[in-house]
Design a protein around this motif. Structure first.
Motif, mmCIF file in Angstrom:
data_model
loop_
_atom_site.group_PDB
_atom_site.id
_atom_site.type_symbol
_atom_site.label_atom_id
_atom_site.label_comp_id
_atom_site.label_asym_id
_atom_site.label_seq_id
_atom_site.Cartn_x
_atom_site.Cartn_y
_atom_site.Cartn_z
ATOM 1 N N TYR A 1 0.593 -1.157 0.061
ATOM 2 C CA TYR A 1 0.298 -0.060 0.224
ATOM 3 C C TYR A 1 0.793 1.208 0.233
ATOM 4 C CZ TYR A 1 -3.820 2.096 1.432
ATOM 5 O OH TYR A 1 -5.326 3.786 0.766
ATOM 6 N N PHE A 2 1.304 1.535 -1.408
ATOM 7 C CA PHE A 2 2.597 3.266 -0.956
ATOM 8 C C PHE A 2 3.042 2.587 -0.588
ATOM 9 C CE2 PHE A 2 -1.838 4.347 -1.914
ATOM 10 C CZ PHE A 2 -2.120 4.408 -3.402
ATOM 11 N N GLU A 3 3.866 3.402 0.433
ATOM 12 C CA GLU A 3 4.972 2.970 1.418
ATOM 13 C C GLU A 3 4.877 2.120 1.623
ATOM 14 O OE1 GLU A 3 3.439 7.319 2.310
ATOM 15 O OE2 GLU A 3 4.244 6.030 0.358
ATOM 16 N N HIS A 4 3.592 1.411 2.470
ATOM 17 C CA HIS A 4 2.947 0.927 4.032
ATOM 18 C C HIS A 4 3.104 -0.887 3.256
ATOM 19 C CE1 HIS A 4 2.656 4.249 6.275
ATOM 20 N NE2 HIS A 4 2.065 5.123 4.862
ATOM 21 N N ARG A 5 2.941 -1.572 4.493
ATOM 22 C CA ARG A 5 2.244 -2.743 4.247
ATOM 23 C C ARG A 5 0.547 -2.480 4.931
ATOM 24 N NH1 ARG A 5 3.549 -6.992 1.319
ATOM 25 N NH2 ARG A 5 3.285 -8.771 2.379
ATOM 26 N N ALA A 6 0.620 -3.275 3.864
ATOM 27 C CA ALA A 6 -1.622 -3.744 4.576
ATOM 28 C C ALA A 6 -1.438 -4.709 3.886
ATOM 29 C CB ALA A 6 -1.917 -2.642 3.547
ATOM 30 N N TYR A 7 -2.754 -5.178 4.792
ATOM 31 C CA TYR A 7 -4.061 -6.613 5.096
ATOM 32 C C TYR A 7 -5.317 -6.686 3.739
ATOM 33 C CZ TYR A 7 0.322 -6.851 7.501
ATOM 34 O OH TYR A 7 1.413 -7.308 8.199
ATOM 35 N N LEU A 8 -5.105 -8.028 3.178
ATOM 36 C CA LEU A 8 -6.426 -8.238 2.984
ATOM 37 C C LEU A 8 -7.250 -8.193 4.349
ATOM 38 C CD1 LEU A 8 -6.155 -9.781 -0.803
ATOM 39 C CD2 LEU A 8 -7.049 -7.701 -0.286
ATOM 40 N N ALA A 9 -8.527 -7.600 3.870
ATOM 41 C CA ALA A 9 -9.375 -7.842 5.237
ATOM 42 C C ALA A 9 -9.350 -9.251 5.404
ATOM 43 C CB ALA A 9 -10.399 -6.827 5.905
ATOM 44 N N GLN A 10 -9.156 -10.297 6.736
ATOM 45 C CA GLN A 10 -10.066 -11.354 7.006
ATOM 46 C C GLN A 10 -11.896 -11.401 7.476
ATOM 47 O OE1 GLN A 10 -7.321 -10.896 10.382
ATOM 48 N NE2 GLN A 10 -7.184 -13.096 10.017
ATOM 49 N N SER A 11 -12.036 -10.066 7.819
ATOM 50 C CA SER A 11 -13.367 -10.085 8.762
ATOM 51 C C SER A 11 -13.770 -8.533 8.658
ATOM 52 C CB SER A 11 -12.636 -10.976 10.055
ATOM 53 O OG SER A 11 -13.942 -10.238 11.008
ATOM 54 N N PRO A 12 -14.609 -8.192 8.387
ATOM 55 C CA PRO A 12 -14.967 -6.943 8.845
ATOM 56 C C PRO A 12 -15.109 -6.606 10.648
ATOM 57 C CG PRO A 12 -17.015 -7.883 8.733
ATOM 58 C CD PRO A 12 -15.866 -9.025 8.192
ATOM 59 N N GLN A 13 -14.242 -7.626 11.733
ATOM 60 C CA GLN A 13 -14.843 -7.520 12.519
ATOM 61 C C GLN A 13 -14.411 -6.319 13.886
ATOM 62 O OE1 GLN A 13 -16.109 -10.414 14.377
ATOM 63 N NE2 GLN A 13 -15.640 -9.085 16.626
ATOM 64 N N LEU A 14 -13.382 -5.496 13.415
ATOM 65 C CA LEU A 14 -13.032 -4.566 14.651
ATOM 66 C C LEU A 14 -14.097 -3.314 13.989
ATOM 67 C CD1 LEU A 14 -9.089 -4.779 14.134
ATOM 68 C CD2 LEU A 14 -11.045 -5.853 15.804
ATOM 69 N N TYR A 15 -14.129 -3.196 12.930
ATOM 70 C CA TYR A 15 -15.139 -2.058 12.103
ATOM 71 C C TYR A 15 -16.645 -2.145 12.545
ATOM 72 C CZ TYR A 15 -11.229 -0.354 9.682
ATOM 73 O OH TYR A 15 -9.612 0.246 9.434
#
Ligand code: AMO
Length: 423
Positions: A170-184
């Motif tokens: 994700y541009f200069e960051h490490r990101a992930y594909l969501a495993q679950s919308p749990q937190l949101y």
């Protein structure tokens, strides 16, 4: 645009109709030629004379003709073509002869050529059933005052622990594909009190099994101001009844094609995890760990069917060791987390969540997570989150069990598994 569907022609006997669809099958009996036209509703026989040239199967077409009774035709009626038009002729023979092979070709062949194999009536039926289940999900929850939410699928941390995450640049960051919308979805309880989401989630599961996908449709629910996980289970019971009712009503044809046995939705008993383990050990002779494996779930499902005549079984009071950090601790190392088994397959995890900031931090630490990694998530718990809980239903697993599919991949149009990224 033609308005009559294949399934409706019996009510047009003696009349001229116009049908559109695909050339499903053709037969030349010397004097007479037959075509099967397949549209979104089903298949109808069309009698064609020598004036018309017939292209390869799967060509898209339109026919205008008169409906006559013919006991030998599938369904007892056929159309005698007066005019025939092909919109796009297939340029190559289809890799799968749908009428013959849609269910009989090897699983890999069916998945490799999914863009045509799915056109088969039986192959597409689980997707229609699933669409009806999802419609039932939405309309029941809408009527109960829930708001549909749309949460990000590119996230900075895993919701279910860090193990099965797909990384993304994700541009200069490490990101992930969501495993679950749990937190949101929990955060959104602070906004709307009752929320749901219908969206794909991503799990980097290494193993290829008949019940795991790397991308699946998660039907998520979260509800505020609950007393305990019992409120959540009661909601899920009613919700499942409504979903199955909608499928029964609007996917009746597909359900018949798939020989769906409608489950018993009257009773969905609760069995505490501790008792489930005792039954597995002492009555069924199975060794079990904290989390119930596939074999244990299947055995419990069969046990509940035999003992109580039920298809759904809630396994409640899961131990902390088998639950994520956000599960509400109940004391004695137990949580207010549950799973729901449908005919011996886990289709749901859920429970009451922790709503107090300090307890959440403590649980994160206990689970070996760094609370700093969850700063954005933790923040909201400083601002009066109500007692809340929810669950997620794996749409493909529910469909798989309902339709009696041997593999969960048949419940997704374009499945992603350990070895498959196309089509
Ligand atoms: P969990 O990880 O148990 O819980 O997932 C919830 C449900 O999703 C389905 N499921 C899968 N389906 C197909 N392929 C997979 N790899 C797969 N993994 C899971 C199952 C399972 O029961 N955040 C919690 C839910 C909650 O507590 O609200 C969660 O994601 O049907």
């Amino acid at each position: 645009m033609c308005r009559v569907l294949a399934r409706e022609i019996s009510s047009h006997v003696g009349k001229a109709v116009c049908l559109e669809g695909f050339l499903h099958w053709k037969r030349d009996l010397g004097g007479i030629r037959f075509v099967l036209l397949r549209d979104r509703s089903g298949v109808v026989q069309v009698v064609v004379d020598r004036r018309f040239e017939l292209p390869l199967a799967e060509s898209s077409m339109r026919v205008v003709g008169r409906v006559v009774e013919n006991p030998k035709a599938p369904g007892g009626y056929e159309v005698v073509a007066e005019d025939l038009e092909f919109y796009a002729k297939a340029v190559e023979p289809s890799p799968i002869e749908i009428p013959k092979e849609e269910w009989r070709a090897s699983p890999e062949t069916l998945l490799e050529y999914r863009y045509v194999s799915l056109r088969g009536e039986k192959a597409r039926a689980p997707l229609k059933l699933q669409a009806a289940l999802v419609r039932g999900f939405r309309s029941y929850l809408d009527a109960q005052g829930f708001t549909e939410i749309f949460t990000p699928k590119i996230v900075s941390a895993g919701a279910e622990g860090g193990s099965n995450l797909f990384g993304v640049d994700y541009f200069e960051h490490r990101a992930y594909l969501a495993q679950s919308p749990q937190l949101y979805k929990q955060i959104m309880v602070g906004v709307f009190e009752r929320v749901y989401e219908v969206a794909p989630v991503f799990r980097a599961e290494q193993h290829a099994t008949s019940r795991h996908l790397n991308e699946y449709l998660s039907l998520d629910v979260e509800m505020g101001f609950i007393r305990s996980e019992e409120d959540v289970m009661a909601l899920e019971e009613e919700l499942l009844r409504a979903m199955l009712e909608e499928a029964r009503r609007s996917a009746e044809f597909e359900a018949r094609l798939l020989e769906v046995e409608w489950p018993n939705t009257q009773e969905m008993p609760r069995l505490e995890h501790k008792e489930a383990r005792r039954i597995l050990r002492e009555e069924l002779g199975l060794a079990v760990g904290a989390d119930l494996n596939e074999e244990a779930e299947r055995a419990l499902g069969a046990w509940a069917k035999e003992r109580w005549g039920v298809d759904f079984l809630f396994v409640t009071k899961y131990p902390e060791a088998a639950r994520p950090f956000y599960a509400y601790p109940e004391g004695d190392g137990l949580t207010r987390g549950f799973d729901l088994l449908f005919r011996g397959l886990e289709i749901t995890s859920g429970g009451q969540r922790i709503h107090q900031h300090e307890v959440l931090v403590e649980q994160l630490r206990k689970k070996g997570h760094d609370p700093a990694q969850f700063a954005g998530y933790l923040e909201v718990f400083k601002y009066g989150m109500p007692p809340h809980g929810g669950f997620a239903i794996g749409a493909e697993r529910l469909t798989q069990r309902l339709a009696g599919l041997p593999n969960v991949r048949y419940a997704r149009a374009f499945p992603r598994d350990r070895h498959r990224l196309t089509p």
